[in-house]
Design an enzyme around this catalytic site. Structure first.
Site, PDB file in Angstrom:
ATOM      1  N   CYS A   1       0.830  -1.205   0.000  1.00 16.50           N
ATOM      2  CA  CYS A   1       0.000   0.000   0.000  1.00 16.50           C
ATOM      3  C   CYS A   1       0.861   1.249   0.000  1.00 16.50           C
ATOM      4  CB  CYS A   1      -0.934  -0.009   1.204  1.00 16.50           C
ATOM      5  SG  CYS A   1      -2.243  -1.246   1.097  1.00 16.50           S
TER       6      CYS A   1
ATOM      7  N   CYS B   1      12.102   7.777 -11.112  1.00 18.06           N
ATOM      8  CA  CYS B   1      10.721   7.435 -10.766  1.00 18.06           C
ATOM      9  C   CYS B   1      10.462   8.028  -9.382  1.00 18.06           C
ATOM     10  CB  CYS B   1      10.494   5.921 -10.804  1.00 18.06           C
ATOM     11  SG  CYS B   1      11.477   4.999  -9.583  1.00 18.06           S
TER      12      CYS B   1
END
Length: 288
Positions: free
Chosen positions: A68, A241
């Site tokens: 998550c 990223c």
């Protein structure tokens, strides 16, 4: 000293640890998970049903697992799965029995749908709950899974040191106006939040599928930078990223691109990604 165990963890090593512990202690395990807009629920080691290892005897490669913290989750989803877990605990404790020791509940929040998937039965050759178990005590589950037992964002090490640079090193290259291409491989939704303006954006998924238009766009940018630099030597392509994990995957793909179309390309990733940039270089850069 407990009768029923509920697993609400967010990492693979803990799931194997808790499942094995429940088998060794003879306790049912009510296991829930959630990611983004999806949730799952299953009950393991109950009334002859399978354990977690029966379904997943081999842990997945660490770089394929999303937590998550990495992938995000809509808070309502674990709330729904958590309530379902509580219901199953109460049913087991009261003697009513569980609905999910032979089925896995799949919840799609986007579609608002529940469906039940029939599980494989308990495996006779399971390493922990089978007829002749090889796992008879708890192990080093981080070593077994090749990843940390944490729900924090993971830092993968997929490339050798020479194929990576720090955000400070990249800032020096930027300040020195060294010719290069900066490639941002985050999903579009993350780029919409924040970005470095000079970066070329091609999502990792497009690189993985060898998307023709995206590769052509990259080739054109590399050629433009080479002409601007008036240099025929290899042009550096630095990949960024969010955290420096997907960028390493992208570098591996770039290193395999055919030299005939792309020429000599030196691809390196930026360690720690844009969150390291925000922490160490530009405190005004948004963190998310």
């Amino acid at each position: 000293q407990y009768d029923i165990v509920a697993d609400c963890s967010d990492n693979v090593p803990t799931r194997y640890l808790v499942s094995d512990a429940c088998v060794l202690a003879g306790k049912p395990l009510v296991s829930g998970s959630a990611l983004r807009l999806e949730g799952q629920l299953a009950v393991y080691n109950y009334r002859g049903g399978p354990c977690y290892r029966c379904l997943f005897p081999v842990p997945p490669p660490p770089d394929t697992v999303t937590s998550c913290a990495d992938g995000g989750v809509l808070g309502v989803v674990p709330g729904i799965i958590g309530c379902m877990q509580a219901l199953e605990v109460l049913k087991i404790a009261s003697g009513m029995g569980s609905s999910f020791h032979q089925y896995m509940l799949m919840f799609d929040a986007l579609e608002g749908r529940f469906r039940n998937i029939k599980l494989r039965p308990k495996k006779a050759d399971c390493a922990v709950c089978g007829d002749s178990p090889s796992v008879t005590c708890l192990q080093d589950y981080e070593a077994f899974c090749g990843s940390s037992a944490t729900d924090k964002c993971r830092a993968l090490q997929l490339l050798p040191g020479e194929d990576r640079i720090s955000v400070r090193q990249y800032k020096e290259l930027l300040d020195g106006r060294v010719p290069h291409v900066l490639l941002d491989v985050r999903p579009q939704v993350e780029v919409d939040i924040c970005r470095l303006e000079h970066a070329l954006h091609i999502p990792l998924s497009k690189l993985q599928e060898k998307h023709e238009e995206s590769l052509l766009h990259l080739q054109q940018r590399i050629n433009e930078e080479k002409r601007r630099a008036d240099d025929q030597t290899a042009l550096p392509v630095y990949v960024v990223c969010k955290l420096g994990n997907d960028s390493q995957k992208a570098v591996k793909i770039l290193q395999e691109l055919p030299a005939k179309e792309f020429g000599s390309v030196i691809a390196k990733d930026i360690k720690g990604g844009l969150m390291a940039w925000a922490t160490k270089i530009d405190s005004t850069f948004p963190q998310y």
